[in-house]
Design an enzyme around this catalytic site. Structure first.
Site, short mmCIF file in Angstrom:
data_model
loop_
_atom_site.label_atom_id
_atom_site.label_comp_id
_atom_site.label_asym_id
_atom_site.label_seq_id
_atom_site.Cartn_x
_atom_site.Cartn_y
_atom_site.Cartn_z
N GLU A 323 0.88 -1.17 0.07
CA GLU A 323 -0.05 -0.04 0.17
C GLU A 323 0.81 1.27 0.10
OE1 GLU A 323 -3.70 -0.54 2.93
OE2 GLU A 323 -2.34 -2.40 2.98
N LYS A 326 0.66 4.62 2.79
CA LYS A 326 0.81 4.51 4.06
C LYS A 326 2.06 5.01 4.62
CE LYS A 326 -1.33 1.11 6.30
NZ LYS A 326 -1.58 -0.10 7.03
N GLU A 332 6.16 -0.41 6.11
CA GLU A 332 4.61 -0.16 6.27
C GLU A 332 4.02 -0.34 4.71
OE1 GLU A 332 2.38 0.53 8.63
OE2 GLU A 332 4.20 -0.37 10.02
#
Ligand SMILES: *[C@@H]1O[C@H](CO)[C@@H](O)[C@H](O)[C@H]1NC(C)=O
Ligand SMILES: *[C@@H]1O[C@H](CO)[C@@H](O)[C@H](O)[C@H]1NC(C)=O
Ligand SMILES: *[C@@H]1O[C@H](CO)[C@@H](O)[C@H](O)[C@H]1NC(C)=O
Ligand SMILES: *[C@@H]1O[C@H](CO)[C@@H](O)[C@H](O)[C@H]1NC(C)=O
Ligand SMILES: *[C@@H]1O[C@H](CO)[C@@H](O)[C@H](O)[C@H]1NC(C)=O
Length: 477
Positions: A323, A326, A332
């Site tokens: 993602e 993030k 992350e």
């Protein structure tokens, strides 16, 4: 006490056999995946549903109740956990008319064609910087009362994922306890709500964080479910073969300490990043493949934790995609099983079918199997070693990869004839493909011995046939 019988149990297991193993398999835990969407480059929800279907994953957890996602999941046969986000907790706690209308517009229109099985009310609420903890249990109660109003309270469970930081003590596992300041205000009321409504605790558990912070004391093999000597809990003699099991049992011990031994648990998030900043020790593609691959095998081949050996583990991997929006350290943005273009970040079996097709019953490290492989006709046979291959880890960069390739084909004695110009595995003519061929040759020649698929981090073991054009990767020499 249980530890004394442990080796005895193992030999019994290998003598005992077939019907028992069949039972163990059919009684195994479930694997789902978190479909996070903090990204601007993901496929459309209907493409994602097709992707889920093609991987055989049939449980998904969302972080909201996005209409396009819930619509795409309609009729898919995929079980869905939705979420009421932390931002809505205070409104949800204040007034049942809020949760009535939330349920009416976010659940009722989709259920049951979209198989909503649970609502996560908030996420890691105790560490929410906005201090939403006081709202949690009142919000859960109001959502539940709204489900009653619409007569769907018996089919949809309500819970709330907690982070492991809710624990005051987690080592040794038997001493697990919740933070004292949380117990009376929120833990006990929440557990009692879960008990009354026949629901379960959701726990987000990341051995990666514990490993990263304690690389001097925690072995990587222990964190990645690879062969290791285990850690004995001095209080009760139970032996832990993985940090994951130890973390889960710390939560069970914390439940026991409050006399909530009957509360079941679902691991609502766990994962390992395939990339991280330089100071994020342990991150990387090979380790992520090991962690998630070994976790899936561990869950699907049944068995609970040492404290609750008869309770199968249900686990949601984090996450479906990398993602890109993030915040935080590089890790992350790199927990995904898939890139946004739907390419796999690494290749691991995700379903019992994939496991049972004999592709992956050995630890990803390539050490000896302890789990017998069922053959294709459904009979459980005790076959030797499942198949594994060795491939290039492109993350290390071209220079290291080339050096490792040169070594494998030179001193290493790998069979590199097939990757010469004109030979069968010359195409695709890429460094990664050629290096993978050479590393695999070396690894197979060394009988897949431990440490023979490493090349200073330039290689890692996979449990499914590498796919580089039409090239066939041998599994023995
Ligand atoms: C999922 O895939 C299978 C084939 O793999 C297909 O038969 C089935 O219709 C698909 N389901 C949906 C909802 O697309
Ligand atoms: C659902 O709510 C009804 C009405 O309060 C109650 O009788 C029933 O036991 C509830 N079902 C479950 C599974 O809690
Ligand atoms: C790790 O490195 C990043 C920069 O690469 C830095 O922002 C971060 O604070 C560091 N974290 C720790 C725990 O040292
Ligand atoms: C687990 O199940 C076995 C076999 O049914 C039983 O003997 C054992 O006592 C159970 N263990 C626990 C901790 O419940
Ligand atoms: C697994 O692989 C790692 C890294 O290559 C190595 O350090 C470790 O000793 C291996 N463990 C086993 C049991 O083979």
């Amino acid at each position: 006490m249980a530890a004394i019988n442990f080796s005895h149990c193992l030999s019994l297991l290998s003598i005992l056999s077939l019907s028992f193993l069949r039972f163990a398999l059919s009684d195994s835990g479930l694997i789902g995946v978190n479909y996070g969407r903090v990204a601007n480059d993901l496929p459309s929800p209907s493409q994602v549903v097709q992707l889920l279907n093609s991987t055989g994953l049939n449980r998904v957890k969302l972080y909201d109740t996005d209409a396009s996602v819930l619509t795409a999941l309609s009729g898919s046969g995929i079980s869905v956990t939705v979420a009421l986000p932390n931002e809505k907790l205070s409104s949800a706690a204040a007034d049942q008319s809020f949760t009535d209308s939330w349920v009416q517009s976010n659940i009722v229109p989709y259920y049951p064609k979209t198989l909503i099985e649970a609502i996560a009310v908030g996420n890691e609420v105790f560490v929410d910087p906005k201090n939403t903890t006081p709202f949690l249990v009142p919000a859960m109660n109001n959502v539940y009362n709204s489900l009653i109003k619409y007569n769907i309270n018996s089919s949809i469970k309500i819970s709330s994922p907690i982070a492991l930081s809710a624990l005051q003590t987690s080592y040794p596992s038997s001493s697990g306890s919740f933070k004292s300041e949380l117990i009376e205000p929120v833990i006990k009321p929440m557990l009692s709500f879960l008990r009354q409504t026949g629901s379960y605790l959701m726990v987000n558990a990341y051995p990666f964080f514990a490993y990263e912070a304690n690389t001097d004391t925690i072995s990587l093999d222990y964190a990645l479910f690879r062969d290791n000597k285990g850690v004995t809990d001095a209080n009760n003699g139970l032996v832990y073969k993985s940090l994951f099991d130890a973390q889960i049992d710390a939560v069970f011990a914390a439940l026991n300490a409050l006399n909530y031994n009957d509360i079941k648990m679902v691991v609502s998030e766990t994962g390992w990043p395939s990339k991280g900043d330089e100071n994020e020790s342990g991150s990387g593609q090979a380790n992520a493949a090991s962690y998630n691959g070994n976790l899936v095998r561990r869950v699907l081949t049944g068995g609970g934790t040492p404290l609750r050996p008869n309770e199968s583990l249900n686990v949601y991997l984090f996450a479906l995609f990398n993602e890109n929006q993030k915040s935080g350290p590089t890790s992350e943005r790199n927990y995904g099983l898939f890139y946004p273009n739907e390419q796999k970040v690494y290749d691991i079996p995700l379903t019992r079918e994939a496991l049972e097709s004999g592709q992956s019953t050995v630890p990803v490290n390539g050490s000896k199997s302890q789990v017998p492989t069922p053959s294709n006709d459904g009979d459980v046979t005790v076959s030797a070693v499942g198949q594994t291959w060795c491939v290039a880890n492109e993350e290390v960069g071209e220079k290291k990869l080339q050096a490792a390739l040169d070594y494998a084909c030179g001193e290493g004695g790998a069979d590199c004839r097939p990757i010469q110009q004109g030979a069968t595995c010359y195409h695709p003519n890429t460094l990664a493909a050629h290096a993978s061929y050479a590393f695999n040759s070396y690894y197979q020649k060394k009988a897949r011995g431990s440490g023979t698929c490493n090349f200073g981090g330039a290689a890692y073991v996979v449990t499914q046939t590498p796919k580089y054009g039409d090239c066939k990767f041998p599994t023995g020499y």
